[in-house]
Write a protein that holds these residues in place. Structure first.
Motif, PDB file in Angstrom:
ATOM      1  N   ILE A  37      11.768  -5.142   0.460  1.00  0.00           N
ATOM      2  CA  ILE A  37      10.922  -4.655   1.471  1.00  0.00           C
ATOM      3  C   ILE A  37      11.467  -3.803   2.386  1.00  0.00           C
ATOM      4  O   ILE A  37      12.639  -3.752   3.009  1.00  0.00           O
ATOM      5  CB  ILE A  37      10.780  -6.258   2.272  1.00  0.00           C
ATOM      6  CG1 ILE A  37       9.620  -5.858   3.502  1.00  0.00           C
ATOM      7  CG2 ILE A  37      11.939  -6.872   2.765  1.00  0.00           C
ATOM      8  CD1 ILE A  37       9.386  -6.973   4.085  1.00  0.00           C
ATOM      9  N   THR A  38      10.475  -2.623   2.504  1.00  0.00           N
ATOM     10  CA  THR A  38      10.844  -1.533   3.384  1.00  0.00           C
ATOM     11  C   THR A  38      10.776  -1.776   4.899  1.00  0.00           C
ATOM     12  O   THR A  38      10.191  -2.666   5.060  1.00  0.00           O
ATOM     13  CB  THR A  38      10.154  -0.242   2.918  1.00  0.00           C
ATOM     14  OG1 THR A  38       8.538  -0.590   3.023  1.00  0.00           O
ATOM     15  CG2 THR A  38      10.279   0.154   1.563  1.00  0.00           C
ATOM     16  N   GLU A  39      11.260  -1.051   5.744  1.00  0.00           N
ATOM     17  CA  GLU A  39      10.996  -0.965   6.843  1.00  0.00           C
ATOM     18  C   GLU A  39       9.721  -0.368   7.315  1.00  0.00           C
ATOM     19  O   GLU A  39       9.363   0.496   6.728  1.00  0.00           O
ATOM     20  CB  GLU A  39      12.190  -0.156   7.793  1.00  0.00           C
ATOM     21  CG  GLU A  39      13.753  -0.696   7.644  1.00  0.00           C
ATOM     22  CD  GLU A  39      14.006  -1.900   8.620  1.00  0.00           C
ATOM     23  OE1 GLU A  39      12.961  -2.390   9.171  1.00  0.00           O
ATOM     24  OE2 GLU A  39      15.049  -2.368   8.596  1.00  0.00           O
ATOM     25  N   PRO A  40       9.070  -0.867   8.433  1.00  0.00           N
ATOM     26  CA  PRO A  40       9.628  -1.607   9.606  1.00  0.00           C
ATOM     27  C   PRO A  40       9.143  -3.126   9.086  1.00  0.00           C
ATOM     28  O   PRO A  40       9.453  -4.013   9.814  1.00  0.00           O
ATOM     29  CB  PRO A  40       8.584  -1.148  10.648  1.00  0.00           C
ATOM     30  CG  PRO A  40       7.489  -0.873  10.229  1.00  0.00           C
ATOM     31  CD  PRO A  40       7.751  -0.181   8.884  1.00  0.00           C
ATOM     32  N   SER A  41       8.613  -3.412   7.846  1.00  0.00           N
ATOM     33  CA  SER A  41       8.542  -4.755   7.628  1.00  0.00           C
ATOM     34  C   SER A  41       9.443  -5.701   7.393  1.00  0.00           C
ATOM     35  O   SER A  41       9.607  -6.909   7.804  1.00  0.00           O
ATOM     36  CB  SER A  41       7.476  -4.791   6.266  1.00  0.00           C
ATOM     37  OG  SER A  41       6.541  -4.186   6.201  1.00  0.00           O
ATOM     38  N   ALA A  42      10.702  -5.144   7.125  1.00  0.00           N
ATOM     39  CA  ALA A  42      11.855  -5.940   6.984  1.00  0.00           C
ATOM     40  C   ALA A  42      12.442  -6.373   8.177  1.00  0.00           C
ATOM     41  O   ALA A  42      12.932  -7.522   8.486  1.00  0.00           O
ATOM     42  CB  ALA A  42      12.819  -5.055   6.193  1.00  0.00           C
TER      43      ALA A  42
END
Length: 367
Positions: free
Chosen positions: A207-212
């Motif tokens: 999962i990429t940022e900003p979701s992480a």
């Protein structure tokens, strides 16, 4: 959401042509950048964006007037997803795209679509693992999943099948003695993965940022592994020119690249310890959050994506991912030369104009 099966992989790959294949539509023949004086005054370049944080160099170059200084008017065309860029690219309404080369991308090239990968847009060297492997917090806290090896048989989310993220997953699983098929793969967009963690629909995710960081802050997932530890400097996102823009409009391509790299250098200069907290960070945070709608406090917290300040593309990484796609039987048609797709002439011409980038973030005068 179906898991990957070996028998279904080939048919599913056809659908992947939509995933980030926006960079492959409607382009003519490729060429190299013009060596001498570009005449770009009064020209307009259209650029497809998804309003993500990794579009930062575009936003910075626009806001700080770097495109204007090159004589360009750059028009950003926002899309809900990369797939929706296909039609306008096919109609010649977009000049520049960006995304992660996927099996679908290479399949389109194999069918004769001509494009050029011209610069780095998002890579993961050590310290910049902006796409971590995360596991559901209750599984981690209970001790059921403390290592990658314990993911065997569980559900791992990826944004789509047969993308660079799939290769990342393969590398992480291999590091723990697992094959790619030893886990169940679910296909969920990065933003939706946070909700999937919360609902127990997935066990882990790349999962990429900003979701992480959002998943972490909400207490629904924890970071299990950092991809650069097993796959250093993976090339996750690139800037792509359509063949026509790279050829007939090569002078514009160099002007555009010059401004893009100036934006990238300001962005990179603001990075410190993997986050946007270094010199000039306040300005970068203001520009990017205004363009994306991210909250400034969140943007300062996330692990940032890295961008090579000279635009250098990690061709070895692209080859590695391509070979992974081939191993999974996701590629169709004739074999594509990854090296032939990468055209460094634009970034080299731009660096010749603006000078080499030094470690302090300053630009030395060329010539």
């Amino acid at each position: 959401m179906k898991a990957i099966t070996r028998t279904g992989a080939r048919s599913a790959a056809a659908g992947v042509a939509v995933s980030l294949a926006f960079v492959t539509a409607g382009c003519g023949g490729g060429s190299t950048a013009a060596a001498g004086g570009e005449a770009c005054d009064g020209k307009t370049v259209t650029v497809g964006i998804t309003k993500s944080a990794s579009d930062a160099p575009f936003y910075v170059a626009q806001r700080k007037g770097y495109f204007n200084k090159q004589g360009l008017t750059v028009r950003f065309v926002p899309f809900d997803s990369a797939a929706k860029m296909i039609a306008p690219l096919g109609a010649g309404q977009l000049d520049v795209g960006a995304g992660a080369p996927s099996a679908g991308f290479y399949n389109a090239v194999a069918r004769g679509v001509q494009v050029r990968i011209v610069a780095d847009k998002g890579s993961m060297p050590k310290g910049y693992g902006y796409m971590p492997l995360m596991v559901r917090k209750d599984l981690y806290d209970s001790g059921k999943v403390k290592t990658i090896a314990q993911l065997k048989g569980l559900k791992i989310a990826e944004p789509a099948q047969a993308t660079a993220t799939s290769s990342t997953a393969g590398a992480l699983l291999h590091s723990a003695g697992l094959a790619y098929g030893d886990v169940k793969h679910e296909y969920i967009g990065f933003a939706e993965q946070v909700t999937a963690f919360q609902n127990g629909a997935i066990d882990a995710a790349l999962i990429t940022e900003p979701s992480a960081t959002v998943a972490e802050q909400r207490g629904v997932a924890v970071r299990l592994a950092n991809p650069p530890d097993v796959y250093d400097n993976q090339q996750l996102a690139v800037v792509v020119y359509g063949g026509k823009f790279a050829g007939e409009k090569s002078r514009l391509g160099t002007c555009f690249m010059t401004a893009y790299l100036q934006g990238a250098r300001d962005y990179v200069s603001a990075l410190a310890g993997g986050k946007v907290t270094g010199k000039g960070a306040d300005e970068i945070v203001k520009i990017v959050t205004a363009a994306t709608g991210l909250k400034p406090e969140l943007y300062r917290t996330i692990v940032a994506n890295y961008v090579n300040p000279d635009g250098v593309v990690n061709v070895e990484s692209l080859r590695r991912d391509y070979d992974f796609f081939a191993q999974q039987s996701w590629l169709e048609g004739k074999r594509v030369s990854v090296d032939a797709l990468v055209d460094p002439s634009f970034s080299r011409a731009a660096v010749a104009k603006i000078g080499a980038f030094d470690k302090a973030g300053a630009t030395k005068t060329a010539g």
